[in-house]
Design an enzyme around this catalytic site. Structure first.
Site, PDB file in Angstrom:
ATOM      1  N   ASP A 104       0.847  -1.199   0.000  1.00 18.15           N
ATOM      2  CA  ASP A 104       0.000   0.000   0.000  1.00 18.15           C
ATOM      3  C   ASP A 104       0.882   1.250   0.000  1.00 18.15           C
ATOM      4  OD1 ASP A 104      -2.157  -1.670   0.210  1.00 18.15           O
ATOM      5  OD2 ASP A 104      -2.311  -1.468   2.395  1.00 18.15           O
TER       6      ASP A 104
HETATM    7  N1  URA Z   1      -1.262  -5.928   3.743  1.00 17.52           N
HETATM    8  C1  URA Z   1      -1.738  -4.667   3.813  1.00 17.52           C
HETATM    9  O1  URA Z   1      -2.762  -4.415   4.406  1.00 17.52           O
HETATM   10  N2  URA Z   1      -1.013  -3.717   3.195  1.00 17.52           N
HETATM   11  C2  URA Z   1       0.130  -3.925   2.560  1.00 17.52           C
HETATM   12  O2  URA Z   1       0.735  -2.993   2.039  1.00 17.52           O
HETATM   13  C3  URA Z   1       0.607  -5.244   2.482  1.00 17.52           C
HETATM   14  C4  URA Z   1      -0.104  -6.238   3.087  1.00 17.52           C
END
Ligand code: URA
Length: 236
Positions: A104
């Site tokens: 993310d």
């Molecule tokens: N899980 C999440 O919620 N975000 C990420 O960036 C990676 C795994």
């Protein structure tokens, strides 16, 4: 056999147009002979190609480790946001790079960037059981109940089932290490939300047996060694 202009462009020696200029300027030798023909065929792994006096080390694919900072998106291209490809050093940029396992925008840590589709598939496919380990800070203490739920496999409200995950609760009680072998959208955050916990900070620290190189500052990248690629794929 491939055209010399295509090979040179694929190795980050410039656009096709810039490569054509290199050839025209007699800056390219193939097996010791000047080549000015854009369409000359070469065997890049066998022929000796010298550009501006430097021997070309041909790499069919690139494999890059990045310590991703928060604030950049894991896409190859974005019209509005800065991407992880945008922040690669020029020497590591080439056509066709993409992220093998997105993070993310606000997540930090280990990111693999490559132009090898087969490799990326093996890293990401849940069937290959390559575990990704994250360090998470939560808004409230993590309980043994949460650990049990993770181990049994969380089911999201919409019915989506997650594979069993491992959870190690840290001594402070409000942070934990989570290991999952799949990559559903916002998976770690959503898994904790199912246990009424909000992720306040998230960092990926390993993929398979490959750990993030802690000498990389946030935003820095480097090429993976061959043995490091094996650490990802031969995860057991
Ligand atoms: N899980 C999440 O919620 N975000 C990420 O960036 C990676 C795994």
């Amino acid at each position: 056999m491939e055209r010399i202009d295509k090979i040179l462009a694929s190795q980050n020696l410039g656009s096709r147009k810039q490569v054509h200029k290199l050839l025209k300027d007699k800056s390219v030798l193939i097996n010791g002979v000047v080549c000015t023909d854009n369409s000359q065929k070469v065997e890049p792994e066998k022929d000796i190609i010298v550009v501006n006096g430097e021997k070309l080390v041909f790499k069919k694919h690139l494999y890059i480790m990045m310590n991703k900072p928060a604030g950049v998106v894991s896409a190859s291209k974005d019209t509005r946001e800065k991407t992880v490809i945008d922040i690669l050093p020029e020497k590591l940029k080439r056509q066709g790079l993409f992220v093998a396992g997105r993070l993310d925008k606000d997540t930090e840590g280990l990111l693999i960037i490559t132009d090898d589709g087969d490799f990326a598939h093996r890293v990401m496919s849940p069937n290959k059981k390559v575990y990704k380990k994250y360090f998470a800070k939560l808004d409230n203490p993590v309980t043994e109940e949460t650990k049990k739920k993770f181990e049994q496999g969380i089911v999201f409200k919409d019915g989506t089932e997650c594979l069993p995950a491992m959870l190690e609760i840290c001594e402070d009680g409000k942070s934990a290490y989570v290991s999952i072998c799949e990559g559903k959208f916002h998976q770690v955050k959503k898994m904790f939300l199912c246990c009424n916990l909000k992720v306040e900070y998230l960092k990926r620290i390993s993929i398979g047996r490959l750990e993030l190189d802690n000498s990389l500052d946030l935003g820095q990248s480097r090429e993976l060694e061959d043995c490091e690629k094996q650490l990802i794929l031969n995860a057991d």
